[in-house]
Design a protein around this motif. Structure first.
Motif, PDB file in Angstrom:
ATOM      1  N   GLU A 134      -4.446   2.722  -6.379  1.00  0.00           N
ATOM      2  CA  GLU A 134      -4.426   2.505  -4.662  1.00  0.00           C
ATOM      3  C   GLU A 134      -3.029   2.625  -4.489  1.00  0.00           C
ATOM      4  O   GLU A 134      -2.209   2.284  -5.293  1.00  0.00           O
ATOM      5  CB  GLU A 134      -5.162   0.883  -4.253  1.00  0.00           C
ATOM      6  N   ARG A 135      -2.684   2.489  -2.946  1.00  0.00           N
ATOM      7  CA  ARG A 135      -1.061   2.753  -2.724  1.00  0.00           C
ATOM      8  C   ARG A 135      -1.251   1.599  -2.033  1.00  0.00           C
ATOM      9  O   ARG A 135      -2.511   1.323  -0.783  1.00  0.00           O
ATOM     10  CB  ARG A 135      -1.315   4.123  -2.017  1.00  0.00           C
ATOM     11  N   ASP A 136      -0.043   0.967  -1.908  1.00  0.00           N
ATOM     12  CA  ASP A 136       0.433   0.286  -0.672  1.00  0.00           C
ATOM     13  C   ASP A 136       1.592   0.619   0.723  1.00  0.00           C
ATOM     14  O   ASP A 136       1.348   1.708   0.319  1.00  0.00           O
ATOM     15  CB  ASP A 136       1.341  -0.671  -1.708  1.00  0.00           C
ATOM     16  N   GLU A 137       1.226   0.102   1.090  1.00  0.00           N
ATOM     17  CA  GLU A 137       1.872  -0.097   2.525  1.00  0.00           C
ATOM     18  C   GLU A 137       3.063   1.103   2.336  1.00  0.00           C
ATOM     19  O   GLU A 137       3.895   1.534   3.154  1.00  0.00           O
ATOM     20  CB  GLU A 137       2.443  -0.999   3.572  1.00  0.00           C
TER      21      GLU A 137
ATOM     22  N   TYR B 215      -0.805   1.425  -7.379  1.00  0.00           N
ATOM     23  CA  TYR B 215      -0.884   0.376  -8.268  1.00  0.00           C
ATOM     24  C   TYR B 215      -2.544   0.277  -8.944  1.00  0.00           C
ATOM     25  O   TYR B 215      -3.337   0.827  -8.025  1.00  0.00           O
ATOM     26  CB  TYR B 215      -0.725  -0.952  -7.666  1.00  0.00           C
TER      27      TYR B 215
ATOM     28  N   SER C 251      -6.090  -1.669  -9.398  1.00  0.00           N
ATOM     29  CA  SER C 251      -6.972  -2.330  -8.908  1.00  0.00           C
ATOM     30  C   SER C 251      -8.255  -2.838  -9.348  1.00  0.00           C
ATOM     31  O   SER C 251      -9.004  -1.983  -9.586  1.00  0.00           O
ATOM     32  CB  SER C 251      -7.302  -2.117  -7.190  1.00  0.00           C
TER      33      SER C 251
ATOM     34  N   TRP D 206       2.922 -10.290  -4.765  1.00  0.00           N
ATOM     35  CA  TRP D 206       3.524 -10.267  -5.558  1.00  0.00           C
ATOM     36  C   TRP D 206       4.344 -11.224  -6.651  1.00  0.00           C
ATOM     37  O   TRP D 206       5.413 -11.604  -6.287  1.00  0.00           O
ATOM     38  CB  TRP D 206       4.061  -8.977  -6.094  1.00  0.00           C
TER      39      TRP D 206
ATOM     40  N   ASP E 103      -4.697  -6.659  -8.874  1.00  0.00           N
ATOM     41  CA  ASP E 103      -3.624  -5.666  -8.959  1.00  0.00           C
ATOM     42  C   ASP E 103      -2.731  -6.167  -9.775  1.00  0.00           C
ATOM     43  O   ASP E 103      -1.749  -6.918  -9.985  1.00  0.00           O
ATOM     44  CB  ASP E 103      -3.133  -5.834  -7.112  1.00  0.00           C
TER      45      ASP E 103
END
Length: 126
Positions: A7-10, A15, A17, A83, A117
């Motif tokens: 997935e992609r964070d903001e 990362y 998951s 994190w 994650d």
């Protein structure tokens, strides 16, 4: 059973998951065979960042050839919803270097984690 997706964070950073569906020991497995064969036996540091959907614990371990568990398999550590960086020192011996595969695993700890994650995996010979 587990779903392991990227997935992609903001910020657009990728990362992994891991969402547990049924299996207690569901988790992430990273093969480090090529690096171990290139750099040989000795001490290594494995580091990464992780977070969980809810506070709990995860376990870290090293395995080789047909899931024989090596040093430090059941290292348990706490994880939160933010994190955090974690690292573990591992020993790789000559049998592991000569073997078919070497990997490390991050799996649910004592409490079943519905989701966690991880990102920024690094392996450094020390």
């Amino acid at each position: 059973m587990v779903d392991l997706v990227t997935e992609r964070d903001e910020n657009g950073e990728i990362y992994y998951s891991c969402q547990r569906i049924r299996n207690r020991d569901a988790g992430m497995n990273r093969f480090i065979t090529e690096a171990v064969k290139m750099y040989g036996a000795g001490s290594y540091k494995v580091s990464f960042s992780c977070r969980a959907q809810e506070k709990g614990s995860l376990r870290f371990g090293v395995s080789y050839d047909d899931w024989q568990y090596a040093t430090g398999y059941c290292n348990s550590f706490d994880v939160s919803t933010e994190w955090q960086s974690v690292s573990f020192d591992i020993e790789v011996d000559e049998d592991m270097v000569r073997g078919q595969s070497v990997s490390f695993r991050v799996i649910s700890g004592e409490t079943l984690m519905p989701r966690f994650d991880a990102k920024d995996f690094r392996l450094t010979k020390i």
